[in-house]
Scaffold this active site. Structure first.
Site, PDB file in Angstrom:
ATOM      1  CE  LYS A 127      -6.471   7.575   0.334  1.00 25.65           C
ATOM      2  NZ  LYS A 127      -6.619   8.762   1.185  1.00 25.65           N
ATOM      3  CG  MET A 176      -4.686   7.709   9.688  1.00 26.36           C
ATOM      4  SD  MET A 176      -5.710   6.295   9.177  1.00 26.36           S
ATOM      5  CE  MET A 176      -6.022   5.493  10.766  1.00 26.36           C
ATOM      6  CG  ASP A 191      -0.320  -0.035   2.527  1.00 25.03           C
ATOM      7  OD1 ASP A 191       0.833   0.402   2.632  1.00 25.03           O
ATOM      8  OD2 ASP A 191      -0.962  -0.483   3.501  1.00 25.03           O
TER       9      ASP A 191
END
Length: 516
Positions: free
Chosen positions: A59, A174, A37
């Site tokens: 992403k 996050m 990832d």
């Protein structure tokens, strides 16, 4: 049910490849499939087999990350084919890494698995910023929280007011996007506005940045710093007790972006030395190495491999390609026979030594001519059979010297080809255009010429920093001048040690007015 297939959930750690566990590296080196990832350092992929399938599920520009159920489907499907699958996740798989969901799916499909922990971001960020997460006088508890439990929905479910009055340390993963709400809820819950806060971006990498403030000031401090995700937010009195010496961010080249063209074997060693001094190094690949060999010739040479008294490797690329083919033909390294081994330089020798093979000769000067001269002078090669492992670039000088002056019987084995890299869409070139760089360190005239030939793909965009140019020696400087490039400095001696020392001096002079 899988047929000998297995999934390994591996924590890739916070970013620095040096913080990956030994077990993780072993599995990466042997896996058939790597599913990785966004937060897993791409350098880890350099440890994998050349033929391993690499599946990116993070992403990328223009699209969101692959949905979790699709990732789980990839793991199950590959394992059911009997493949060894590594699921490489940033940090630790079981700390806000959705490892539990993946394990549940693997168990439902009866897929064998193994979990390899990783250094989680809270521990790494605190250590690299000098913050003691626990302290017997100020914090006896550590709480890991997330700014949003579901990364796909970006919603905040935790009520931070419940954590406002404790005297422990809060580590918020996050949390950048939700920081205004987090701060507001902590204050509503009764947290003192003077409580120290630290935010660490890209922890453990040489692009790490930190900002420190208080609950009252941190939002404006963060805005002024320009720091963004990925970042760890640490809240508590321990932040104010951080180490006075910045052991990581205080290194002499920290915060400097340095481009190293990769047209020479030495680029890897230069990169290592620069990174140890804190630089963020961008290795610019002007050339690509691709396998290129005659299968019939390889078979013939391998069939008679034991007749050679010397084998000469002219590059680390040749070493890697040779042994990849050799192990397909033979399972035992002893099948090489009693030959002696020569390498054109230290980098090539290190690659050979990975196979537990002693290198008998490394020339004092790292070039083919010096190797031939020393080999002839020390050994005497008349009538001796020699194998030269090389690429497609011209090595006729080496072979001719061995044959004419040494009277050796020489066979050559070309195993790879070099070709010009296509920088138009290369991610490294794109990064240089968007973010710029502080310095380009040229290590040879050929790197200068390659840079000039493809300079249109390296022009800094508006707002990006424009790099200065440095040279390792007089010949490289001459080529820079011939191409109209200004030289910021030339190494005092043509060695990597002096090049790095002079780089440190250059930045010290440009940032410290007293040095002018």
């Amino acid at each position: 049910m899988s047929e000998n297939g297995k999934v390994y959930l591996i924590g890739a750690g916070p970013g620095d490849p040096g913080l990956v566990t030994v077990r993780a590296r072993e599995l990466l080196e042997s896996a058939d499939v790597i599913v990785y990832d966004y937060l897993a350092n791409n350098k880890l992929l350099e440890w994998t087999r050349p033929d391993a399938e690499k599946v990116y599920v993070g992403k990328s520009a223009g699209r969101h990350s692959i949905p979790q159920d699709e990732i789980e489907e990839i793991l199950v499907e590959r394992a059911q084919k009997g493949l060894q699958v590594v699921r490489l996740k940033g940090g630790d798989p079981f700390v806000f890494g959705r490892g539990g969901e993946e394990v549940r799916e693997l168990e439902m499909d009866q897929i064998p698995y193994e979990i390899v922990p990783g250094v989680t971001a809270a521990l790494a960020s605190a250590a690299y910023a000098g913050i003691p997460l626990s302290h017997r006088d100020y914090s006896s508890s550590i709480t890991f929280l997330t700014g949003h439990e579901n990364p796909e929905k970006h919603e905040l479910h935790i009520d931070f007011r419940n954590y406002a009055k404790g005297k422990g340390t809060l580590c918020v993963y996050m949390g950048i996007g939700q920081l205004p709400r987090i701060v507001a809820e902590l204050k509503e819950g009764g947290m003192n506005g003077t409580t120290p806060v630290g935010i660490i971006e890209w922890a453990t990498l040489n692009r790490q940045r930190s900002v420190f403030g208080t609950i009252d000031s941190i939002l404006s401090d963060l805005e002024a710093s320009g720091i963004g995700a990925p970042a760890m937010v640490i809240i508590g009195e321990v932040v104010g007790k951080r180490a006075k010496t910045e052991w990581f961010e205080g290194r002499p080249l920290f915060g400097k972006r340095i481009v190293v063209p990769r047209a020479r074997q030495q680029a890897g060693e230069l990169t290592r030395m620069l990174e140890e001094n804190g630089a963020e190094v961008i290795e610019l690949p002007f050339i690509e190495i691709v396998p290129a060999f005659d299968a019939k010739l390889v078979s013939e040479i391998f069939a008679g491999i034991a007749v050679y008294e010397w084998i000469i490797f002219t590059s680390a690329n040749g070493v890697r390609q040779f042994f990849e083919l050799f192990y397909k033909a033979y399972e035992d390294i002893r099948c090489l026979g009693p030959m002696r081994v020569a390498a054109v330089g230290a980098a090539t020798a290190r690659e050979i030594e990975k196979h537990r093979i002693k290198v008998d000769l490394i020339p004092k000067k790292a070039n083919a001519d010096a190797l031939a001269e020393e080999l002839i002078e020390q050994e005497g090669l008349e009538g001796i059979q020699v194998l030269v492992v090389t690429g497609n670039l011209n090595r006729e000088g080496l072979v001719n010297t061995l044959e004419t002056e040494g009277r050796a019987i020489v066979d050559t084995l070309p195993l790879y080809a070099t070709r010009k890299a296509k920088l138009a869409e290369d991610p490294v070139a794109t990064d240089i255009r968007k973010r710029g760089a502080d310095l380009v360190l040229f290590t040879s005239s050929s790197t200068v010429r390659s840079y000039v030939e493809q300079s249109k793909y390296l022009q800094a965009e508006p707002g990006a920093s424009k790099a200065a140019y440095a040279s390792i020696g007089p010949q490289t400087s001459k080529t820079l001048k011939e191409n109209g490039l200004d030289i910021a400095f030339e190494a005092s001696e043509s060695s990597l040690d002096h090049y790095v020392k002079d780089t440190i001096s250059f930045f010290k002079q440009t940032t410290d007015p007293k040095q002018h």
